[in-house]
Design a protein around this motif. Structure first.
Motif, PDB file in Angstrom:
ATOM      1  N   LYS A 110      -0.843 -17.141   8.703  1.00 61.64           N
ATOM      2  CA  LYS A 110      -1.389 -18.005   9.747  1.00 61.64           C
ATOM      3  C   LYS A 110      -2.911 -17.960   9.789  1.00 61.64           C
ATOM      4  N   GLN A 111      -3.523 -17.231   8.866  1.00 63.75           N
ATOM      5  CA  GLN A 111      -4.979 -17.088   8.840  1.00 63.75           C
ATOM      6  C   GLN A 111      -5.564 -17.794   7.622  1.00 63.75           C
ATOM      7  N   SER A 112      -6.853 -18.097   7.678  1.00 67.32           N
ATOM      8  CA  SER A 112      -7.555 -18.694   6.540  1.00 67.32           C
ATOM      9  C   SER A 112      -8.597 -17.705   6.034  1.00 67.32           C
ATOM     10  N   GLY A 113      -9.239 -18.057   4.918  1.00 64.99           N
ATOM     11  CA  GLY A 113     -10.243 -17.166   4.348  1.00 64.99           C
ATOM     12  C   GLY A 113      -9.613 -16.106   3.462  1.00 64.99           C
ATOM     13  N   ARG A 114     -10.317 -15.008   3.269  1.00 66.39           N
ATOM     14  CA  ARG A 114      -9.820 -13.922   2.426  1.00 66.39           C
ATOM     15  C   ARG A 114      -8.818 -13.083   3.208  1.00 66.39           C
ATOM     16  N   LYS A 115      -7.743 -12.696   2.523  1.00 68.72           N
ATOM     17  CA  LYS A 115      -6.686 -11.938   3.198  1.00 68.72           C
ATOM     18  C   LYS A 115      -6.206 -10.815   2.294  1.00 68.72           C
ATOM     19  N   ALA A 116      -6.036  -9.637   2.877  1.00 71.28           N
ATOM     20  CA  ALA A 116      -5.618  -8.480   2.092  1.00 71.28           C
ATOM     21  C   ALA A 116      -4.747  -7.559   2.931  1.00 71.28           C
ATOM     22  N   LEU A 117      -3.773  -6.933   2.254  1.00 74.21           N
ATOM     23  CA  LEU A 117      -2.962  -5.884   2.857  1.00 74.21           C
ATOM     24  C   LEU A 117      -3.222  -4.594   2.091  1.00 74.21           C
ATOM     25  N   ILE A 118      -3.351  -3.505   2.819  1.00 78.98           N
ATOM     26  CA  ILE A 118      -3.513  -2.187   2.206  1.00 78.98           C
ATOM     27  C   ILE A 118      -2.305  -1.346   2.595  1.00 78.98           C
ATOM     28  N   VAL A 119      -1.547  -0.927   1.598  1.00 81.93           N
ATOM     29  CA  VAL A 119      -0.304  -0.199   1.831  1.00 81.93           C
ATOM     30  C   VAL A 119      -0.499   1.266   1.456  1.00 81.93           C
ATOM     31  N   LEU A 120      -0.208   2.148   2.393  1.00 79.26           N
ATOM     32  CA  LEU A 120      -0.239   3.596   2.158  1.00 79.26           C
ATOM     33  C   LEU A 120       1.195   4.109   2.189  1.00 79.26           C
ATOM     34  N   SER A 121       1.701   4.554   1.037  1.00 80.32           N
ATOM     35  CA  SER A 121       3.108   4.944   0.983  1.00 80.32           C
ATOM     36  C   SER A 121       3.394   5.715  -0.295  1.00 80.32           C
ATOM     37  N   ASP A 122       4.582   6.356  -0.327  1.00 78.05           N
ATOM     38  CA  ASP A 122       5.053   6.941  -1.583  1.00 78.05           C
ATOM     39  C   ASP A 122       5.875   5.926  -2.373  1.00 78.05           C
ATOM     40  N   GLY A 123       6.013   4.706  -1.827  1.00 78.28           N
ATOM     41  CA  GLY A 123       6.641   3.609  -2.562  1.00 78.28           C
ATOM     42  C   GLY A 123       8.151   3.582  -2.559  1.00 78.28           C
ATOM     43  N   VAL A 124       8.797   4.553  -1.936  1.00 77.97           N
ATOM     44  CA  VAL A 124      10.259   4.606  -1.945  1.00 77.97           C
ATOM     45  C   VAL A 124      10.786   3.883  -0.718  1.00 77.97           C
ATOM     46  N   ASP A 125      11.499   2.798  -0.933  1.00 75.36           N
ATOM     47  CA  ASP A 125      12.071   2.029   0.173  1.00 75.36           C
ATOM     48  C   ASP A 125      13.504   2.455   0.416  1.00 75.36           C
ATOM     49  N   ARG A 126      13.811   2.713   1.674  1.00 78.09           N
ATOM     50  CA  ARG A 126      15.170   3.032   2.086  1.00 78.09           C
ATOM     51  C   ARG A 126      15.481   2.280   3.368  1.00 78.09           C
ATOM     52  N   GLY A 127      16.314   1.260   3.272  1.00 78.29           N
ATOM     53  CA  GLY A 127      16.792   0.587   4.475  1.00 78.29           C
ATOM     54  C   GLY A 127      16.258  -0.799   4.731  1.00 78.29           C
ATOM     55  N   SER A 128      15.370  -1.348   3.909  1.00 71.04           N
ATOM     56  CA  SER A 128      14.848  -2.690   4.151  1.00 71.04           C
ATOM     57  C   SER A 128      15.926  -3.746   3.972  1.00 71.04           C
ATOM     58  N   LYS A 129      15.825  -4.797   4.763  1.00 71.52           N
ATOM     59  CA  LYS A 129      16.692  -5.951   4.582  1.00 71.52           C
ATOM     60  C   LYS A 129      16.144  -6.849   3.472  1.00 71.52           C
ATOM     61  N   LYS A 130      14.834  -6.870   3.335  1.00 70.60           N
ATOM     62  CA  LYS A 130      14.201  -7.682   2.300  1.00 70.60           C
ATOM     63  C   LYS A 130      14.129  -6.903   0.997  1.00 70.60           C
ATOM     64  N   THR A 131      13.992  -7.642  -0.090  1.00 71.62           N
ATOM     65  CA  THR A 131      13.864  -7.023  -1.407  1.00 71.62           C
ATOM     66  C   THR A 131      12.386  -6.960  -1.802  1.00 71.62           C
TER      67      THR A 131
END
Length: 394
Positions: free
Chosen positions: A231-252
């Motif tokens: 919903k925003q314009s311009g530059r957009k970024a996400l920064i993820v801090l994690s060990d990368g192991v997904d357990r339980g997400s509904k999305k892939t």
């Protein structure tokens, strides 16, 4: 119009030469007036016809699709290259060469940034470092009244701790809320089960993780992109801090990447795994019979049932690498040699040294779907960091 022009000329002649031209002026005026009477009905008719035609014709609207690509360029030593021009780049869409029509070295565009922090039990020994480094990073990178950030944490569910704001005080207050949930030992023996505490979730009912999940990484990325940055314009970024192991997400993982691509959002992934405390390389725990969350039953309460074989553990590092690469971001791995602050400094350098390129697909493609982008430079030994493609909505 002709008669008025003639009168104006005659007026100038009269003022210049005086009375002897008066008779000639009067006769000329009469002749011009007669011609105007003959011409005027035709002009009026043509004007009326044109007006009717304009009223009947549908409006013509030109839809020009412009695809924007943000890119960072490095030499073979990893140093950012800042002096390239539009002519130095070559771009292809679906293997078809494209003409770059818009070009800028962007350091001034507004930035929308989301910080996504893994607060599952596997991160409890490193969460303090993540909190401190994140606060320092936000203080350095955000420009007041120009950039905005939001903070999400995820474990068995996804929670928005702070919506978009440029207030450092509000962002710091949200960081102070980061904590590992208390495990309900009576609910599960699984070390990544965060218990049954109830907290607000993103995405509406059922939009976050599931009971007995552990790390809803994919849901967090999907919701951050779909509900905030899209919903925003311009530059957009996400920064993820994690060990990368997904357990339980509904999305892939694929749907999380697609959501970021559709939102034109770059993902920077920081792999931070407490390998000494929790299960070795790959991040996370050695899971034993996950309970709930569609993971196939689970162990009973303490003291009941038999141990189940250890489940295969996803490679969190490869997951985060894929997430970053396919969205045009960058992957970092925290270690004793490369501390977390170093990763944040490199991300900050990236965000301040981006090229912005725009093009209109040629030939036009009105079909919805994914289109692959290849952006390179004509100069040798340079590496371009940019997204691999985009999703067209028409």
């Amino acid at each position: 119009m002709q008669s008025e022009h003639a009168k104006e000329n005659l007026g100038r002649a009269w003022r210049a030469t005086g009375r002897p031209l008066r008779r000639h002026a009067v006769l000329t005026t009469l002749l011009l007036a007669a011609l105007a009477v003959m011409v005027w009905p035709k002009q009026t008719l043509h004007s009326q016809q044109a007006a009717e035609t304009t009223a009947q014709a549908p409006p013509i609207t030109a839809h020009v699709k412009v695809v924007n690509v943000l890119a960072t360029v490095r030499d073979k030593k990893g140093t950012i290259v800042r002096d390239l021009t539009q002519e130095d780049f070559e771009l292809k869409e679906d293997d078809r060469p494209q003409k770059i029509r818009y070009f800028a070295h962007e350091t001034d565009l507004p930035l929308t940034m989301g910080l996504l922090v893994d607060t599952s039990l596997s991160q409890r020994r490193v969460l303090g470092q993540e909190r401190d480094a994140s606060g320092n990073f936000l203080d350095q990178v955000l420009r007041v009244d120009k950039d905005k950030a939001f903070i999400i944490h995820f474990d068995r569910e996804v929670e928005l701790l702070q919506d978009l704001t440029s207030s450092r005080e509000k962002l710091q207050a949200a960081l102070n809320l980061l904590q590992v949930p208390q495990r309900n030992q009576e609910a599960s023996n699984d070390p990544s089960d965060t218990g049954s505490d109830q907290r607000p979730q993103m995405g509406g009912p059922g939009g976050g993780g599931r009971r007995g999940g552990g790390t809803t990484l994919y849901d967090a990325v999907y919701l951050a992109a779909n509900e905030v940055t899209a919903k925003q314009s311009g530059r957009k970024a996400l920064i993820v801090l994690s060990d990368g192991v997904d357990r339980g997400s509904k999305k892939t993982l694929a749907s999380a990447i697609e959501a970021a691509q559709r939102a034109d959002t770059v993902v920077y992934a920081i792999y931070f795994a407490d390998e000494e405390g929790f299960g070795g390389p790959g991040g996370g725990y050695g899971h034993r019979g996950m309970g709930g969350g569609g993971m196939g039953g689970g162990m009973g309460r303490r003291g009941g049932g038999y141990p189940r074989p250890q489940e295969s553990r996803p490679d969190g590092k490869k997951i985060l690498e894929k997430l970053a690469k396919e969205t045009g971001g960058r992957f970092f791995e925290v270690s004793k040699k490369h501390p977390l602050d170093e990763s944040f400094n490199l991300i900050q350098e990236d965000l301040r040294n981006q090229y912005s390129l725009g093009y209109t697909p040629d030939p036009p493609d009105n079909q919805a779907g994914y289109h692959k982008i290849i952006l390179t430079t004509k100069k040798k030994d340079l590496t371009v960091q940019a997204r691999d493609g985009y999703y067209s909505t028409q």
